[in-house]
Design a protein around this motif. Structure first.
Motif, short mmCIF file in Angstrom:
data_model
loop_
_atom_site.label_atom_id
_atom_site.label_comp_id
_atom_site.label_asym_id
_atom_site.label_seq_id
_atom_site.Cartn_x
_atom_site.Cartn_y
_atom_site.Cartn_z
N CYS A 182 0.81 -1.23 0.00
CA CYS A 182 0.00 0.00 0.00
C CYS A 182 0.84 1.27 0.00
O CYS A 182 0.45 2.27 -0.58
CB CYS A 182 -0.92 0.05 1.22
SG CYS A 182 -2.34 -1.04 1.08
N HIS A 183 1.98 1.23 0.70
CA HIS A 183 2.79 2.45 0.84
C HIS A 183 3.92 2.52 -0.18
O HIS A 183 4.68 3.48 -0.19
CB HIS A 183 3.35 2.57 2.26
CG HIS A 183 2.30 2.93 3.27
ND1 HIS A 183 1.85 4.22 3.44
CD2 HIS A 183 1.59 2.17 4.13
CE1 HIS A 183 0.91 4.24 4.39
NE2 HIS A 183 0.73 3.01 4.84
N GLY A 184 4.06 1.50 -1.03
CA GLY A 184 5.13 1.48 -2.03
C GLY A 184 6.39 0.84 -1.48
O GLY A 184 6.56 0.71 -0.27
N THR A 185 7.30 0.45 -2.38
CA THR A 185 8.55 -0.20 -2.00
C THR A 185 9.30 0.69 -1.00
O THR A 185 9.50 1.87 -1.26
CB THR A 185 9.44 -0.44 -3.24
OG1 THR A 185 8.66 -1.11 -4.23
CG2 THR A 185 10.66 -1.29 -2.89
N SER A 238 5.69 6.00 -1.69
CA SER A 238 4.39 5.86 -2.35
C SER A 238 4.28 6.76 -3.57
O SER A 238 4.58 7.95 -3.51
CB SER A 238 3.28 6.22 -1.36
OG SER A 238 2.04 6.33 -2.04
N PRO A 239 3.81 6.20 -4.70
CA PRO A 239 3.64 7.01 -5.90
C PRO A 239 2.25 7.66 -5.99
O PRO A 239 2.02 8.46 -6.89
CB PRO A 239 3.78 5.97 -7.03
CG PRO A 239 3.23 4.70 -6.42
CD PRO A 239 3.54 4.78 -4.93
N GLY A 240 1.34 7.33 -5.08
CA GLY A 240 -0.05 7.78 -5.26
C GLY A 240 -0.67 8.36 -4.01
O GLY A 240 0.01 9.04 -3.22
N ALA A 241 -1.96 8.08 -3.82
CA ALA A 241 -2.75 8.74 -2.78
C ALA A 241 -2.44 8.29 -1.35
O ALA A 241 -2.74 8.99 -0.39
CB ALA A 241 -4.24 8.51 -3.06
N ILE A 242 -1.84 7.12 -1.21
CA ILE A 242 -1.53 6.63 0.15
C ILE A 242 -0.24 7.30 0.63
O ILE A 242 0.71 7.43 -0.14
CB ILE A 242 -1.46 5.09 0.16
CG1 ILE A 242 -2.85 4.55 -0.20
CG2 ILE A 242 -0.99 4.56 1.51
CD1 ILE A 242 -3.01 3.05 -0.16
N PRO A 243 -0.21 7.80 1.88
CA PRO A 243 0.94 8.59 2.31
C PRO A 243 2.28 7.88 2.17
O PRO A 243 2.37 6.67 2.39
CB PRO A 243 0.65 8.89 3.79
CG PRO A 243 -0.74 8.46 4.06
CD PRO A 243 -1.25 7.68 2.91
#
Ligand code: FAD
Lengths: 104, 429
Positions: free
Chosen positions: A42-45, A49-54
């Motif tokens: 959800c938060h990226g590697t 994060s590339p998007g809406a999740i912090p």
């Protein structure tokens, strides 16, 4: 065999003490890394994060720990983090928070 | 020291590391020394995650990913493509980053056979790959023949769209061409199957499209089950957004489909009259991808039994099975779960090839579903290894609250898109 491993053991011990790895350095497989892999979906590697999740990469361990504890207790409102934070113990949260703090 | 193999030496180093920690020194880092050839078959949610995390955790490993297709089209968000909210490009991902930024060798070919004794994988192109550890993540195959009259030819007229790509576009085109006032049938299978909330998210997003384009139309969900994932939340959402448009027919009311007629566009329930429709989306029973069966990894069943700590097959040594193909319940067959399993599996392989102890596994899943573009819901769980297998951590996880505000649903819809961007970049970027 007993004698033949004596020397490498000493050699290894010397290498060991000279490497003085901090947690997670140079490929040691840590619990912190295992637990944190649960967050990257959800938060990226590594929390990037590339998007809406912090984005949580490089945030202070204190901030991440406090956030998770507050999500877990319900003190801080969330859509989904409360449900996730309840899956981790204090000790696990500490390891996770330290892991993400190191990801700059 | 003469007959000390490199592997044993690494083991000994690990022992020395453990010994030194007893003496009060920190445990040495060793995984940089991990060596060996790992082949991963299947570059979807499970396999691509595993390949990326193998090279991240143990850069010394020689990791090869075998994937049939040159690009991967995700099932997640394919329901939004059906509704016209996104195009196919949005859900299409490539393998350049895995190759160029993460040092994974990507071979675009089909694995046709596995020899667990010789430790080789043969490819349709004629070559053979040698492995020390093999990871198999082939996803699902359709059980053709399980529903009378449903074969590959029929699926051109009655798409399953349960593997994204051309099937998705057939269904999209049929929805665009159907008349206002028409009937869409979605037939959902019995458990277990890929993406438990998927059929109901699909009904929701098709309803979103029809409400604007063909508002007099109806959606009938024929279900082989008596209940389904996030049911109260879906039913509440349908009531709020599409009153009267979506009807769910439970197994006990004749919802199970035993046959289809692609010529007459009808479905035949196990009892009751045949039903005609303008568009039929049949989601048939499924099984592990073909290569798992060819290699005997399924044992006597449709799915692959594994050690749920390491995902090593209980049939063949040094072969791991992850994702939809594996038996990992209580984890659902989802992309998020497949990715989580890929990471745990990568940990277990990196540990074993560097003589380290594998940290205790932690697994996770969240399935977001969009009921409308601004109406999202989710179900979550955190898992650990219990006495005899994976267990959900008690008190954690669960579904979105039933009494949530519109703003809450809107926020979850936004996070659902955020999740998609995060997980696809975690895997393919
Ligand atoms: C409509 C729909 C919506 C969904 N929505 C969500 C969602 O919102 N969230 C979620 O988490 N999950 C969702 N899913 C589920 C998700 O798509 C699957 O659980 C996930 O794809 C499983 O990953 P996998 O690695 O097991 O298989 P796959 O992702 O299917 O990957 C298998 C790969 O292996 C390749 N392959 C197979 N055999 C071979 C071979 N012999 N040689 C070489 N390559 C081979 C295939 O080409 C494919 O690329 C959804 C599914 C559907 C149908």
């Amino acid at each position: 065999m007993r004698t033949s491993i004596g020397i490498p053991l000493v050699a290894a011990a010397v290498m060991v003490s000279s490497l003085l790895a901090s947690p997670g350095q140079a490929g040691e497989l840590t619990r912190g890394e295992m637990l944190s892999a649960s967050c990257s979906g959800c938060h990226g590697t590594d929390g990037k994060s590339p998007g809406a999740i912090p984005d949580i990469s490089g945030k202070s361990a204190d901030y991440i720990r406090t956030s998770l504890e507050d999500f877990r207790s319900g003190q801080r409102d969330s859509t989904v983090m409360g449900r996730h934070a309840k899956g981790y113990t204090d000790e696990e949260i500490r390891l996770i928070a330290e892991y993400f703090e190191r990801q700059k | 020291m003469t007959h000390l193999t490199r592997r044993n030496f690494v083991r000994m180093m690990a022992a020395a590391g453990a010994a030194s920690s007893v003496l009060g020194w920190p445990i040495v880092s060793l995984a940089g020394k991990a060596e060996g050839r790992v082949v991963v078959v299947g570059g979807g949610f499970g396999g691509a995650s595993c390949a990326k995390y193998l090279s991240k955790l143990a850069p010394g490993l020689d990791v090869t990913l075998v994937e049939r297709d040159s690009r991967y089209i995700t099932c997640p968000f394919s329901n939004a493509v059906l509704a016209g909210l996104y195009d196919l490009d949005y859900i299409t991902h490539g393998y350049d980053a895995l190759q160029q930024s993460h040092g994974v060798k990507v071979v675009h070919d089909s694995a046709t056979g596995i020899d667990p004794e010789a430790k080789t994988v043969s490819l349709a192109g004629g070559s053979t790959l040698q492995y020390d550890r093999l990871v198999v993540s082939p996803g699902i195959d359709i059980q053709w023949g399980a529903i009378e009259g449903y074969d590959q030819a029929a699926s051109e007229r009655i798409p399953h769209a349960w593997i994204a790509g051309s099937q998705t576009m057939i269904l999209r085109k049929q929805l665009e061409e159907m008349p206002d006032g028409g009937v869409v049938i979605i037939a959902a299978p019995r458990n277990p199957f890929r993406c438990p909330p998927g059929p109901y998210e699909r009904a929701s997003l098709i309803a979103h499209y029809l409400k604007q384009a063909k508002p007099r139309s109806k959606i009938l969900i024929y279900d082989a089950k008596g209940k389904f994932s996030k049911q109260p939340l879906f039913e509440q959402g349908w009531q709020a957004l599409y009153p009267g448009m979506v009807e769910w027919i439970s197994e006990s009311d004749g919802g199970a489909i035993e046959g289809v007629d692609a010529g007459n566009m009808t479905v035949q329930p196990t009892f009751g009259d045949p039903q005609k429709a303008d568009v039929i989306n049949l989601i048939p029973p499924q099984k592990a991808g073909a290569i798992a069966h060819t290699a005997g990894l399924t044992g006597d069943g449709a799915w692959c039994p594994v050690n749920q700590r390491t995902f090593e097959s209980t049939v063949h040594k040094d072969i791991h099975v992850i994702g939809d193909a594996a038996i990992a319940n209580p984890m659902p067959k989802s992309g998020f779960a497949a990715s989580s399993q890929g990471k745990v599996c990568a940990m277990s392989i990196a540990a074993s090839l560097s003589g380290q102890e594998m940290p205790d596994p932690s697994y996770v899943n969240t399935c977001y579903s969009l009921i409308g573009p601004d109406y999202g819901i989710s179900v979550a769980a955190v898992y650990r290894m219990g006495e005899s297998g994976i267990v959900a951590v008690e008190g954690a996880g669960g579904v979105s609250p039933k009494d949530a505000s519109e703003a809450f649903r809107r926020t979850e819809a936004r996070y659902s898109v955020g999740w998609y961007q995060s997980i696809t970049s975690d895997i393919w970027a």
